[in-house]
Scaffold this motif. Structure first.
Motif, PDB file in Angstrom:
ATOM      1  N   ALA A   1       0.817  -1.217   0.000  1.00 19.03           N
ATOM      2  CA  ALA A   1       0.000   0.000   0.000  1.00 19.03           C
ATOM      3  C   ALA A   1       0.847   1.262   0.000  1.00 19.03           C
ATOM      4  O   ALA A   1       0.453   2.283  -0.589  1.00 19.03           O
ATOM      5  CB  ALA A   1      -0.931  -0.001   1.212  1.00 19.03           C
ATOM      6  N   LEU A   2       2.003   1.233   0.677  1.00 20.17           N
ATOM      7  CA  LEU A   2       2.811   2.458   0.739  1.00 20.17           C
ATOM      8  C   LEU A   2       3.319   2.888  -0.629  1.00 20.17           C
ATOM      9  O   LEU A   2       3.124   4.042  -1.029  1.00 20.17           O
ATOM     10  CB  LEU A   2       3.971   2.312   1.724  1.00 20.17           C
ATOM     11  N   PRO A   3       3.992   2.019  -1.399  1.00 24.42           N
ATOM     12  CA  PRO A   3       4.398   2.470  -2.737  1.00 24.42           C
ATOM     13  C   PRO A   3       3.210   2.831  -3.622  1.00 24.42           C
ATOM     14  O   PRO A   3       3.317   3.730  -4.465  1.00 24.42           O
ATOM     15  CB  PRO A   3       5.193   1.289  -3.295  1.00 24.42           C
ATOM     16  N   ALA A   4       2.059   2.157  -3.424  1.00 28.57           N
ATOM     17  CA  ALA A   4       0.877   2.519  -4.211  1.00 28.57           C
ATOM     18  C   ALA A   4       0.464   3.962  -3.939  1.00 28.57           C
ATOM     19  O   ALA A   4       0.121   4.716  -4.857  1.00 28.57           O
ATOM     20  CB  ALA A   4      -0.271   1.559  -3.892  1.00 28.57           C
ATOM     21  N   PHE A   5       0.488   4.346  -2.682  1.00 24.16           N
ATOM     22  CA  PHE A   5       0.140   5.711  -2.286  1.00 24.16           C
ATOM     23  C   PHE A   5       1.034   6.725  -2.992  1.00 24.16           C
ATOM     24  O   PHE A   5       0.553   7.671  -3.628  1.00 24.16           O
ATOM     25  CB  PHE A   5       0.271   5.824  -0.767  1.00 24.16           C
ATOM     26  N   TRP A   6       2.350   6.507  -2.921  1.00 25.12           N
ATOM     27  CA  TRP A   6       3.274   7.505  -3.451  1.00 25.12           C
ATOM     28  C   TRP A   6       3.396   7.439  -4.969  1.00 25.12           C
ATOM     29  O   TRP A   6       3.512   8.484  -5.632  1.00 25.12           O
ATOM     30  CB  TRP A   6       4.644   7.356  -2.792  1.00 25.12           C
ATOM     31  N   VAL A   7       3.359   6.265  -5.553  1.00 21.64           N
ATOM     32  CA  VAL A   7       3.412   6.166  -7.012  1.00 21.64           C
ATOM     33  C   VAL A   7       2.184   6.826  -7.621  1.00 21.64           C
ATOM     34  O   VAL A   7       2.270   7.556  -8.622  1.00 21.64           O
ATOM     35  CB  VAL A   7       3.527   4.693  -7.446  1.00 21.64           C
ATOM     36  N   GLY A   8       1.014   6.596  -7.010  1.00 16.77           N
ATOM     37  CA  GLY A   8      -0.193   7.214  -7.524  1.00 16.77           C
ATOM     38  C   GLY A   8      -0.135   8.726  -7.512  1.00 16.77           C
ATOM     39  O   GLY A   8      -0.649   9.393  -8.422  1.00 16.77           O
ATOM     40  N   LEU A   9       0.507   9.301  -6.502  1.00 18.50           N
ATOM     41  CA  LEU A   9       0.597  10.756  -6.384  1.00 18.50           C
ATOM     42  C   LEU A   9       1.711  11.369  -7.222  1.00 18.50           C
ATOM     43  O   LEU A   9       1.561  12.481  -7.750  1.00 18.50           O
ATOM     44  CB  LEU A   9       0.810  11.149  -4.921  1.00 18.50           C
ATOM     45  N   LEU A  10       2.831  10.679  -7.346  1.00 22.04           N
ATOM     46  CA  LEU A  10       4.037  11.301  -7.881  1.00 22.04           C
ATOM     47  C   LEU A  10       4.401  10.883  -9.298  1.00 22.04           C
ATOM     48  O   LEU A  10       5.176  11.592  -9.963  1.00 22.04           O
ATOM     49  CB  LEU A  10       5.230  11.004  -6.964  1.00 22.04           C
ATOM     50  N   TYR A  11       3.859   9.773  -9.798  1.00 25.92           N
ATOM     51  CA  TYR A  11       4.283   9.286 -11.108  1.00 25.92           C
ATOM     52  C   TYR A  11       3.299   9.608 -12.232  1.00 25.92           C
ATOM     53  O   TYR A  11       3.474   9.149 -13.367  1.00 25.92           O
ATOM     54  CB  TYR A  11       4.532   7.777 -11.044  1.00 25.92           C
ATOM     55  N   ASP A  12       2.272  10.372 -11.947  1.00 27.66           N
ATOM     56  CA  ASP A  12       1.345  10.845 -12.974  1.00 27.66           C
ATOM     57  C   ASP A  12       1.274  12.365 -12.866  1.00 27.66           C
ATOM     58  O   ASP A  12       1.067  12.908 -11.774  1.00 27.66           O
ATOM     59  CB  ASP A  12      -0.040  10.221 -12.771  1.00 27.66           C
ATOM     60  N   ASP A  13       1.429  13.062 -13.979  1.00 29.22           N
ATOM     61  CA  ASP A  13       1.524  14.519 -13.940  1.00 29.22           C
ATOM     62  C   ASP A  13       0.259  15.171 -13.395  1.00 29.22           C
ATOM     63  O   ASP A  13       0.325  16.124 -12.601  1.00 29.22           O
ATOM     64  CB  ASP A  13       1.827  15.074 -15.336  1.00 29.22           C
ATOM     65  N   GLN A  14      -0.899  14.693 -13.811  1.00 30.11           N
ATOM     66  CA  GLN A  14      -2.143  15.295 -13.335  1.00 30.11           C
ATOM     67  C   GLN A  14      -2.331  15.061 -11.838  1.00 30.11           C
ATOM     68  O   GLN A  14      -2.775  15.952 -11.109  1.00 30.11           O
ATOM     69  CB  GLN A  14      -3.333  14.728 -14.118  1.00 30.11           C
TER      70      GLN A  14
END
Length: 457
Positions: A335-348
């Motif tokens: 869940a932790l990498p999901a949280f940060w990847v979702g926020l930081l790896y997509d420009d929008q």
């Protein structure tokens, strides 16, 4: 923590400031090469009586490391001691009191991350079953005093153990009694790094709240939901905290290098040994004036070592490290990498997250950081919203960011399902620590030994 076993071959001398900045700029990658690195620690204990096993004892940490070589892990030595392992899934290392850490390989997607975590779980449980060792997923030892804990035979830990009491009252607790989950992520450019740093630093307390899992100290409630997070507030003010300069106009690689040059040193690694340089200045080292190595100037690996000795809520090396979460059960690791990847790896998603926090003041950041360890999701943001309310909004942004990535597994599922444990937390308003406290005061009737049944892998 970083493991060194030998001096790096052909390690160049630092000849200019540009060499140091190059560690940061050298991490820049095009989007298609961005990867996800996940680190997770767990407490080891003897199933017979719950003591923390020493390195040397029969069936202890050394035996655990040896056992893991069955799966192709290669030993890493410091002197005559195996102090880490390396393999296709990254590295396995020991925290100061025997906390067992996987530093995972850089992976393309969260399906791979979760598969990696699953392989590691299967391996450690198989060897643990043979040795009578269990693994506990919490952010802080619930029932152990410092004196009850062993020390692993790593030279840098000897130096840190001597130095910590000089600079804070809780540094030894950080070393000996905490566990965390961390995520390491890439950036495309200096500007991209800056934006990601600012967003993730502001929202690190939200991750702390969602993963808060350390409510007990020496057998009793400690008044915190994340005592692990609180410990960092009195570990070493020179190398921890929220880094307000990150929000200054013009922040970038140069400013972070200046910060690190102001962080006192811990050590220098030479000829397979750690030389105590605790409290000394890396600037003096650059000038050949380091008292423990007179006339010698640093090499690039010395700078990389030094970068690993600062512990802010977000840390820059050749990638960004998210450092706010307590250790926890296996589903929280994904869940932790999901949280940060979702926020930081997509420009929008990154833009939307920035819009949420761009008006926060330094005073807001510091107040929130101070309140969250006790209050969790009940802490309030600058506009009076609780972190439960903020968490719902931020998780929706992360969900959209993950959906946009379109990384599918063999069954056609995208990565958004890895956020499910966090959605349940924000919907209920109860962080993991609060659920443990409910059990302690309820069905456990104050018997904290029950936590081993509840929180073991």
């Amino acid at each position: 923590m970083t493991t060194r076993s030998a001096d790096a071959g052909h390690d160049p001398l630092i000849e200019s400031r540009a060499d140091m900045i190059g560690v940061f700029s050298g991490g820049e990658k095009p989007r298609e090469d961005w990867r996800i690195g996940t680190e997770h620690e767990k407490f080891t204990y003897a199933r017979s009586d719950h003591h923390a096993p020493s390195y040397e004892e029969k069936g202890g940490i050394h035996a655990l490391l040896i056992g893991m070589t069955k799966f192709g892990w290669e030993p890493v030595y410091e002197g005559s001691n195996i102090i880490a392992l390396s393999g296709a899934d990254g590295g396995i290392s020991l925290e100061p009191a025997g906390q067992f850490e996987l530093s995972g390989a850089p992976l393309d997607n969260l399906h791979q991350t979760c598969a990696e975590a699953g392989r590691h779980l299967k391996q450690v449980k198989e060897i643990g079953d043979k040795l009578g060792i269990g693994f506990l997923g919490l952010g802080f030892w619930p029932d152990k005093t410092r004196a009850e804990l062993p020390i692993m035979p790593k030279g840098r830990y000897e130096i840190m153990l001597r130095h910590m009491p000089r600079v804070g009252s809780l540094g030894l607790d950080m070393m000996l009694r905490t566990c965390t989950i961390q995520t390491n992520l890439d950036y495309a450019s200096e500007a991209d790094m800056v934006k990601k740093f600012r967003v993730s630093l502001a929202l690190q307390p939200l991750a702390t709240a969602l993963f808060a899992n350390s409510p007990f100290t020496e057998g009793k409630p400690n008044g915190f939901l994340s005592y692990r997070s609180h410990i960092w507030t009195d570990t070493d003010p020179h190398r921890t905290g929220m880094l307000p300069f990150v929000y200054d106009e013009g922040f970038g690689y140069e400013a972070y290098a200046d910060y690190m040059l102001n962080v006192p040193m811990y050590f220098v690694f030479r000829d397979g040994k750690y030389i105590d340089a605790a409290g000394l200045s890396f600037r003096d080292f650059l000038d050949g004036k380091l008292s423990v190595l007179p006339g010698e100037t640093p090499r690039l690996e010395d700078w990389k070592d030094h970068l690993s000795t600062a512990f802010p809520e977000v840390r820059l090396k050749s990638f960004l490290e998210m450092r706010g979460a307590d250790g926890g059960p296996w589903n929280k690791i994904c869940a932790l990498p999901a949280f940060w990847v979702g926020l930081l790896y997509d420009d929008q998603a990154l833009d939307a997250a920035w819009d949420e926090i761009k008006h926060w003041t330094i005073e807001d950041h510091n107040r929130i950081r101070a309140e969250v360890p006790r209050l969790g999701l009940a802490a309030k943001g600058p506009r009076g919203r609780t972190f439960q309310q903020l968490g719902k909004e931020i998780l929706e942004i992360a969900h959209k960011g993950l959906a946009a990535r379109k990384r599918l597994n063999g069954a056609g599922d995208d990565e958004t399902g890895f956020l499910d444990p966090l959605r349940e937390i924000v919907e209920s308003g109860k962080v993991p620590a609060q659920r443990l406290l409910d059990r302690y005061h309820g069905e456990w009737a104050g018997d904290l030994s029950k936590v081993y049944d509840e929180m073991s892998f």
